[in-house]
Design a protein around this motif. Structure first.
Motif, short mmCIF file in Angstrom:
data_model
loop_
_atom_site.label_atom_id
_atom_site.label_comp_id
_atom_site.label_asym_id
_atom_site.label_seq_id
_atom_site.Cartn_x
_atom_site.Cartn_y
_atom_site.Cartn_z
N LEU A 123 20.14 126.81 68.34
CA LEU A 123 20.93 125.85 69.40
C LEU A 123 21.25 124.66 69.17
O LEU A 123 19.91 123.92 68.82
N ALA A 124 21.66 123.95 69.26
CA ALA A 124 21.94 121.54 68.99
C ALA A 124 22.51 121.25 70.25
O ALA A 124 23.57 121.66 70.60
N CYS A 125 21.68 120.38 71.08
CA CYS A 125 22.02 119.17 72.06
C CYS A 125 21.57 118.72 72.18
O CYS A 125 20.41 118.63 72.79
N GLU A 126 21.65 117.20 72.18
CA GLU A 126 20.96 116.51 72.17
C GLU A 126 21.60 116.01 73.72
O GLU A 126 22.53 115.51 74.37
N THR A 127 20.22 115.59 74.71
CA THR A 127 19.85 115.58 76.26
C THR A 127 19.35 114.67 76.71
O THR A 127 18.25 114.62 76.35
N SER A 128 19.89 113.78 77.64
CA SER A 128 19.34 112.86 78.55
C SER A 128 18.59 113.84 79.42
O SER A 128 19.40 113.90 80.01
N THR A 129 17.58 113.16 79.70
CA THR A 129 16.72 113.10 81.39
C THR A 129 16.35 112.68 82.45
O THR A 129 16.68 112.66 83.19
N PHE A 130 17.47 111.09 81.50
CA PHE A 130 17.99 110.38 82.97
C PHE A 130 19.35 110.39 83.43
O PHE A 130 20.28 108.88 83.46
N SER A 131 20.13 111.24 83.29
CA SER A 131 21.58 110.98 83.50
C SER A 131 21.54 113.13 84.28
O SER A 131 20.97 113.91 84.45
N PRO A 132 21.74 112.77 85.25
CA PRO A 132 22.19 113.34 86.24
C PRO A 132 22.99 114.99 85.80
O PRO A 132 22.69 115.40 86.81
N ALA A 133 23.13 114.42 85.32
CA ALA A 133 24.86 115.60 84.24
C ALA A 133 23.46 117.49 84.23
O ALA A 133 22.42 116.77 83.41
N ARG A 134 24.70 118.02 83.64
CA ARG A 134 23.79 119.52 83.24
C ARG A 134 25.05 120.45 81.96
O ARG A 134 25.90 119.43 82.26
N THR A 135 24.34 120.22 81.07
CA THR A 135 24.75 121.09 80.31
C THR A 135 25.05 122.92 80.43
O THR A 135 23.67 123.22 80.66
N PHE A 136 26.10 123.60 80.46
CA PHE A 136 26.27 125.05 81.00
C PHE A 136 26.84 125.45 79.33
O PHE A 136 26.81 124.68 78.64
N GLY A 137 26.25 126.83 79.35
CA GLY A 137 25.66 127.34 78.07
C GLY A 137 27.26 127.44 77.29
O GLY A 137 27.27 127.45 75.96
N ARG A 138 28.30 127.68 77.99
CA ARG A 138 30.11 127.03 77.61
C ARG A 138 30.13 126.08 75.72
O ARG A 138 30.90 126.11 75.74
N ALA A 139 29.49 125.42 76.81
CA ALA A 139 29.60 123.66 75.75
C ALA A 139 28.69 124.31 74.95
O ALA A 139 29.40 123.34 73.85
#
Length: 508
Positions: A11-27
């Motif tokens: 699984l690959a996703c570059e994720t910012s812990t400083f963003s209030p957004a959330r990444t869901f499984g469908r992404a």
């Protein structure tokens, strides 16, 4: 000797812990079974790698960079990976695993997620299976991840023009090791791992520029050493706050002295030039960048709205830059300098636009639905210039002309990296005065198109001004957070054999 059986998962996703957004499984747009093989041309029938191994796709998922991954969705994808691997192992005992990851994924309530996922995978495939990981150079290699892999490599170019080449190299290296045997059976390579107290954004470490250009040019030289299989440099991911976030050098091979010497050379050069890294383009506030663009005769003049770059982990819906742009009197009339702004998501705005149709004047509100920390939603009245359907990321795109500003609106966020992204919306960036893109360093097509370019140091989840973000969990001292080091860092390579302690209790 029969062909080795190799499974593929990750699984690959570059994720910012400083963003209030959330990444869901469908992404993650998961691919399963034969779909995994179909994704990679270098594994198609008749290719050299396909002819020497039996490749078995389990599940891979690659999400657009964004906010922290929702825990329940990660757990669901993780379970499916394990179930599919168990089914493969039951019918075909496997010899190897290609672990296809990015290396900067963060999940709610978890740490060092790529190592944790591999720990779970090892509980299914066992400790004897050889694992080769391919990663982004902006990923993070914790000591635990280094222990659990047998081979590990990463991109050598930023921008990442060698992504597929790197993935193919990870597979080729795995084949080479699987088919290398001694009197005692299969050998596992040694890895020399060096953590380096540097954490810089990609916009200061592009391999187009010095000192990264020379630093990365040393990688093939180390790789060519006797008894060395691979050499790699990870810049690390600057917009997440975990102890694993820092630069790393690794050299993999058969001989302890060789991997240690190679890793020491790379790490020493990295530290020697750590003060020399700088932004790849002139920088300024958003307003200063607009002023410079207007004063310049270079056309098109590109501005990177960098703080909300969706390909680095930004939410994509920060309206700070667009609000500033629409306040400028220079763009109030259609006859003043032309501007493209890419882009801002707004599902409700898209709904209004699609119902109204091209050529209609509408008033819509968009942006700041997820990240409103820096500016609120923006309301615009303008003429609908174009509409396009079917984009895999945006789903629906539209262009709204307000004065001389052509703003791209999307149903879902989308990065704009290619000329075709604009041309398909009846826009002509080559003959536009100013093109503003939510991006950091310009991707190759845009870079080659730009006559002038500045990076706007705008706020957002991937703010280039790292000091503004508030890291508090990274290891210290760390450059550039700390300018003074009372003693030189210990760059002694840690020689890491494969760890047998990989079947411990997983998190959660």
């Amino acid at each position: 000797m029969s062909q080795p059986v190799i499974a593929i998962a990750g699984l690959a996703c570059e994720t910012s812990t400083f963003s209030p957004a959330r990444t869901f499984g469908r992404a993650f747009h998961p691919r399963r079974g034969p779909e995994v093989i179909e994704k990679y041309a270098f594994l198609h029938n008749g290719t050299p790698l396909a002819d020497v191994a039996d490749w078995k796709g389990a599940l891979i998922g690659h999400a657009l960079p964004g906010g922290i991954v929702v825990r329940a969705d990660f757990e669901q994808l993780s379970r499916e990976i394990l179930e599919r691997l168990a089914a493969i192992v039951a019918s075909n005992p496997i010899d190897g695993l290609w672990y296809d990851i990015h290396g900067a994924m963060c999940v709610d309530g978890m740490e060092d997620v790529e190592a944790e996922l591999l720990r779970r995978i090892r509980s299914v495939i066992g400790p004897d299976v050889l694992v080769s990981a391919s990663m982004d150079l902006h990923g993070n290699v914790s000591r635990e991840l280094a222990h659990q892999t047998d081979l590990i490599t990463c991109y050598r170019m930023a921008p990442h023009e060698d992504a597929l080449e790197t993935k193919e190299r990870a597979c080729r290296n795995l084949i080479d090791v699987l088919t290398s045997r001694t009197d005692n059976g299969r050998r596992r390579p040694l890895k020399a791992w060096v953590p380096i107290p540097i954490l810089l954004p990609g916009e200061q470490t592009s391999t187009r520029n010095e000192p990264a250009k020379s630093l990365y040019s040393l990688v093939p030289e180390i790789e060519a050493m006797d008894n060395v299989l691979d050499a790699a440099i990870w810049v690390g991911y600057a917009w997440a706050d975990e102890p694993r976030n820092h630069a790393v050098v690794m050299v993999t091979g058969w001989d302890k002295d060789a991997v240690v010497i190679g890793a020491k050379r790379l790490a020493s050069l990295f530290w020697r030039v750590h003060k020399d890294f700088h932004f790849v383009a002139p920088t300024g506030s958003f307003s200063e960048c607009i002023d410079n663009a207007l004063a310049s005769s270079d056309r098109p003049f590109f501005i990177s709205d960098s703080g909300d770059n969706p390909t680095a982990g930004g939410s994509g819906n920060v309206t700070f830059g667009l609000n500033e742009l629409l306040k400028r009197a220079e763009f109030a009339k259609e006859t003043t300098p032309s501007v493209i702004y890419a882009s801002i998501p707004g599902a409700q705005a898209i709904d209004v636009i699609t119902k109204a149709g091209v050529g209609t004047t509408v008033t819509v509100t968009a942006g700041a639905q997820v990240d409103n920390l820096h500016a609120g939603p923006v309301t615009m009245t303008g003429r609908i210039h174009s509409i396009r359907y079917g984009d895999p990321d945006a789903e629906i795109e539209a262009v709204l002309q307000v004065g001389s500003v052509f703003t791209i609106l999307t149903k879902f966020r989308k990065p704009y990296h290619h000329e075709s992204d604009f041309v398909g919306l009846d826009l002509s960036p080559r003959v536009t005065d100013i093109v503003i893109v939510k991006i950091g360093y310009l991707e190759p097509e845009l870079f080659n198109m730009a006559a002038g370019w500045m990076i706007a140091l705008t706020p957002g989840g991937v703010d280039q001004d790292l000091q503004r973000l508030g890291h508090h969990r990274i290891l210290r001292p760390m450059w550039p957070f700390d300018k003074t080091f009372h003693r030189a860092p210990d760059l002694t390579p840690r020689v890491i054999p494969f760890s047998n302690e990989v079947l411990g209790t997983p998190q959660g």
